[in-house]
Scaffold this active site. Structure first.
Site, PDB file in Angstrom:
ATOM      1  N   GLY A 206       2.796  -3.046   3.705  1.00  0.00           N
ATOM      2  CA  GLY A 206       3.734  -4.157   3.814  1.00  0.00           C
ATOM      3  C   GLY A 206       3.069  -5.454   4.215  1.00  0.00           C
ATOM      4  O   GLY A 206       1.846  -5.609   4.124  1.00  0.00           O
ATOM      5  N   GLU A 207       3.907  -6.355   4.678  1.00  0.00           N
ATOM      6  CA  GLU A 207       3.437  -7.669   5.109  1.00  0.00           C
ATOM      7  C   GLU A 207       4.189  -8.099   6.357  1.00  0.00           C
ATOM      8  O   GLU A 207       5.427  -8.011   6.410  1.00  0.00           O
ATOM      9  CB  GLU A 207       3.682  -8.724   4.020  1.00  0.00           C
ATOM     10  CG  GLU A 207       3.144  -8.377   2.643  1.00  0.00           C
ATOM     11  CD  GLU A 207       1.625  -8.331   2.563  1.00  0.00           C
ATOM     12  OE1 GLU A 207       0.973  -8.816   3.505  1.00  0.00           O
ATOM     13  OE2 GLU A 207       1.113  -7.803   1.560  1.00  0.00           O
TER      14      GLU A 207
ATOM     15  N   ARG B 124      -4.722   1.273  -1.001  1.00  0.00           N
ATOM     16  CA  ARG B 124      -4.528  -0.156  -0.745  1.00  0.00           C
ATOM     17  C   ARG B 124      -4.320  -0.971  -2.011  1.00  0.00           C
ATOM     18  O   ARG B 124      -5.040  -0.804  -2.996  1.00  0.00           O
ATOM     19  CB  ARG B 124      -5.732  -0.716   0.012  1.00  0.00           C
ATOM     20  CG  ARG B 124      -5.540  -2.174   0.435  1.00  0.00           C
ATOM     21  CD  ARG B 124      -6.766  -2.729   1.091  1.00  0.00           C
ATOM     22  NE  ARG B 124      -6.529  -4.101   1.543  1.00  0.00           N
ATOM     23  CZ  ARG B 124      -7.462  -5.042   1.629  1.00  0.00           C
ATOM     24  NH1 ARG B 124      -8.706  -4.757   1.323  1.00  0.00           N
ATOM     25  NH2 ARG B 124      -7.163  -6.255   2.044  1.00  0.00           N
TER      26      ARG B 124
ATOM     27  N   CYS C  22       0.824  -1.191   0.000  1.00  0.00           N
ATOM     28  CA  CYS C  22       0.000   0.000   0.000  1.00  0.00           C
ATOM     29  C   CYS C  22       0.863   1.248   0.000  1.00  0.00           C
ATOM     30  O   CYS C  22       2.085   1.180   0.030  1.00  0.00           O
ATOM     31  CB  CYS C  22      -0.906   0.014   1.236  1.00  0.00           C
ATOM     32  SG  CYS C  22      -1.851  -1.506   1.467  1.00  0.00           S
TER      33      CYS C  22
ATOM     34  N   ASP D 289      -3.352  -9.183   8.243  1.00  0.00           N
ATOM     35  CA  ASP D 289      -2.182  -8.914   9.081  1.00  0.00           C
ATOM     36  C   ASP D 289      -2.212  -7.486   9.598  1.00  0.00           C
ATOM     37  O   ASP D 289      -1.589  -7.176  10.619  1.00  0.00           O
ATOM     38  CB  ASP D 289      -0.874  -9.197   8.320  1.00  0.00           C
ATOM     39  CG  ASP D 289      -0.711  -8.352   7.076  1.00  0.00           C
ATOM     40  OD1 ASP D 289      -1.719  -7.949   6.480  1.00  0.00           O
ATOM     41  OD2 ASP D 289       0.442  -8.099   6.682  1.00  0.00           O
TER      42      ASP D 289
ATOM     43  N   SER E  79      11.759 -11.914  -5.252  1.00  0.00           N
ATOM     44  CA  SER E  79      12.970 -11.466  -5.946  1.00  0.00           C
ATOM     45  C   SER E  79      14.211 -11.765  -5.105  1.00  0.00           C
ATOM     46  O   SER E  79      14.119 -11.998  -3.895  1.00  0.00           O
ATOM     47  CB  SER E  79      12.864  -9.963  -6.231  1.00  0.00           C
ATOM     48  OG  SER E  79      14.010  -9.482  -6.890  1.00  0.00           O
ATOM     49  N   GLY E  80      15.383 -11.720  -5.750  1.00  0.00           N
ATOM     50  CA  GLY E  80      16.626 -12.134  -5.104  1.00  0.00           C
ATOM     51  C   GLY E  80      17.506 -11.024  -4.577  1.00  0.00           C
ATOM     52  O   GLY E  80      18.693 -11.245  -4.317  1.00  0.00           O
TER      53      GLY E  80
ATOM     54  N   LEU F 123      10.681 -13.741  -9.920  1.00  0.00           N
ATOM     55  CA  LEU F 123      11.571 -13.072 -10.856  1.00  0.00           C
ATOM     56  C   LEU F 123      12.786 -13.969 -11.061  1.00  0.00           C
ATOM     57  O   LEU F 123      13.483 -14.310 -10.097  1.00  0.00           O
ATOM     58  CB  LEU F 123      12.015 -11.717 -10.300  1.00  0.00           C
ATOM     59  CG  LEU F 123      10.895 -10.715 -10.008  1.00  0.00           C
ATOM     60  CD1 LEU F 123      11.470  -9.444  -9.389  1.00  0.00           C
ATOM     61  CD2 LEU F 123      10.129 -10.374 -11.274  1.00  0.00           C
TER      62      LEU F 123
END
Length: 608
Positions: free
Chosen positions: A78-79, A50, A2, A102, A374-375, A261
């Site tokens: 975020g998470e 959101r 968000c 969450d 992603s890395g 990715l």
């Protein structure tokens, strides 16, 4: 994921300024395309956009709880990957629930533990809580700084937002850029708390900022501490494998389509392999490439091989549903694409097609998925760059700057000579380096070699990773895509950071520890591949198109870009042979065009 924003004004009535709050919130519309919400009281206003990922109907914000002493309101981006465990813990403590999100876990966690809720959370997040019980605002950013959060002090309070553009939408925010802001645009390192705009600050990673009528106070709740490492090689490899497996599992949780990715490098392939082993469904993977790149690839000083053959090996091994997003010079040189990147990033960062191709990649992914893994940060954590294994890391400056610039403090940008002298870039970089090194914590009895490598790892995690995370966040959120970064899990970072360098490079190769920990999910070709960075277009047509655009700008006699850039340089570089152009000249072409368009978009006032 968000976008959040807000305004605290202890001496004003913000119920009369709702249109300003709405304007601030509207700047976050790309970060949150699904819903919009505001919450306004006399001395505080919160705005939220959101992107629905978890509990689609129940996670609306701002989210509030009424207590006997007043309301507590939250806007959250975020998470929290451990929200299920925290929900169970809070339920046992007597909390009841209205949603499955969450977001509510974070809010209830604050009601239970106050500011100490940060010690319970694991994930990527930036959030703001207004606590009416004591009329204070609490701003929080995750440990590694995956999600951005900025603030600006005002005469009677504060403005804040996920991105500077939210703050700049308020008439109290000056659009002034000084020498101190320009310096950071010219060197590839990010000082903690820096924001381009005068008076603006970024909440530092692992930090809580508290705003009251008495002022603003910051508290660090997490940093990279030196701790003894007692595990042998076998136990260390097992622990890294365990942590990697767990963090990928946690970060796959979503109520929307997910993907990976995939670059064909060790880092993204490891995450892809671990995810494929976890998911019941067929994995989606995406990569970026350029027209004719594989057939015409030429090894250069940073890239030994093209990505495509390694990507095919991974796809064959795991059977993913793969899509190559193939770009051509015409797409990458479109001025409107450059302006879209600048609007996303708010700063003329000058990475050119590296940023533009990333935005186009994410735009293509968003057509099919809402969450991607992603890395980022693996090279900085495990020691993947060439300069980790080069004597030039012993130069007293940031190792990547020394390596990329032949030992010099940095590439000198094409600014006006007078401005260059005022910037004093060599002195600035040296000061930033000394400041960064002074913040590194060491163990008693550490050998000189281990102490030096700890310092180098710390510099990468605190001064380079923030640049990469900001780039990834802005480009992804500009198209409403949530990108998660498993290598930034704080448990993994703490463990690997404190693993001795002798274990991280036990066989003389880069990222030895990671290779061994994830080899069970990799094809042999990828396991043994040498580090290759994010792909860059090699077609000279790209540089030629930039030259033409620069040439056209030089005809604009009164443009303010020439308050900063040397016009003679612009004339000279636009006439070079694009097939023989030095890499630094192409970088400067992108940097110049970024400045040109950014000045048009943001209308900054320069205080030089």
């Amino acid at each position: 994921m968000c976008g959040i924003t807000g305004w605290v004004a202890y001496d004003s009535d913000l119920t009369l300024r709702r249109e300003v709050v709405d304007a601030m919130t509207a700047t976050m519309s790309l970060r949150g395309p699904d819903e919009c919400g505001t919450w306004v009281r006399p001395h505080v206003a919160l705005g939220h956009r959101r992107l629905a990922v978890i509990d689609l109907p129940g996670g609306r914000q701002p989210m509030t709880v009424t207590t006997p002493r007043g309301e507590v309101a939250l806007v959250y981006s975020g998470e929290a990957y451990n929200f299920a465990e925290l929900r169970a813990e809070l339920t046992a403590l007597g909390h009841t629930w209205r949603t499955s999100s969450d977001t509510e876990v974070v809010l209830r966690g604050y009601l239970e533990w106050g500011d100490a809720v940060v010690d319970h959370l694991g994930g990527m997040y930036a959030f703001a809580i207004w606590d009416e019980r004591d009329n204070r605002l609490v701003l929080v950013r995750d440990r590694m700084g995956v999600k951005p959060l900025y603030y600006l002090s005002t005469p009677d309070g504060v403005l804040f937002g996920s991105e500077p553009k939210a703050i700049l939408a308020n008439p109290l925010a000056p659009r002034v850029v000084g020498v101190e802001g320009l310096r950071e645009l010219t060197v590839f390192t990010k000082s903690p708390g820096w924001a381009l705009w005068r008076g603006m600050r970024e909440v530092e990673p692992g930090t809580v900022v508290t705003v009251t009528r008495d002022g603003i106070r910051a508290r660090t709740y997490w940093k990279l501490d030196a701790r003894p490492h007692t595990d042998d090689r076998e136990a260390t490899v097992a622990r890294v494998r365990e942590l990697m497996t767990d963090t990928v599992r946690r970060q796959l949780v979503a109520d929307v389509p997910r993907c990976l990715l995939l670059s064909g490098g060790l880092d993204s392939s490891a995450i892809t392999g671990l995810a494929a082993a976890r998911l019941d469904e067929r994995v989606r993977t995406f990569s970026v490439d350029f027209v004719g790149q594989e057939e015409n690839f030429r090894p250069d000083w940073v890239r030994d091989t093209p990505d495509t053959p390694y990507i095919r090996d991974v796809v064959r091994r795991i059977g993913s549903d793969h899509r190559d997003v193939v770009l051509d010079p015409a797409a990458l040189t479109d001025p409107e694409l450059r302006r879209a990147v600048l609007r996303a990033r708010d700063i003329p960062v000058g990475l050119g097609e590296l940023d533009m191709s990333l935005l186009l990649l994410f735009k293509a992914i968003r057509e099919e998925s809402t969450v991607a893994l992603s890395g980022e940060a693996a090279d900085e954590l495990f020691g993947g760059y060439k300069w980790f294994h080069d004597d030039r890391v012993d130069v007293d400056t940031f190792p990547w700057i020394a390596y990329l610039n032949g030992g010099n403090a940095g590439h000198v940008p094409p600014f006006e000579p007078g401005l260059l002298a005022e910037l004093e870039l060599d002195t600035y970089v040296a000061d930033q380096y000394r400041t960064a090194v002074a913040r590194v914590d060491h163990l008693d009895g550490e050998s000189a070699r281990e102490a030096r490598m700890r310092t180098i790892c710390n510099l990468h995690l605190t001064r380079m990773v923030p640049l990469l995370l900001d780039r990834k966040d802005r480009a992804s959120m500009a198209v409403g895509l949530e990108v998660r970064v498993p290598f930034c899990d704080h448990r993994l970072v703490e463990y690997v950071y404190n693993t001795p360098w002798s274990l991280k490079s036990f066989d003389g190769k880069e990222k030895s520890l990671l290779r061994l920990a994830v080899e069970h999910v990799l094809p042999t070709s990828v396991r043994d591949r040498v580090k290759s960075p994010y792909p860059s277009i090699q077609d000279p047509v790209y540089a030629a198109a930039l030259q033409q655009q620069v040439k056209e700008v030089t005809t604009e006699s009164g443009h303010r870009v020439f308050d900063l850039v040397d016009r003679a340089w612009a004339h000279r570089v636009s006439e070079l042979d694009p097939t023989r152009m030095a890499p630094t000249d192409r970088v400067d072409l992108d940097r110049f065009l970024d400045l040109y368009h950014w000045i048009d978009l943001y209308r900054p006032e320069f205080a030089l």
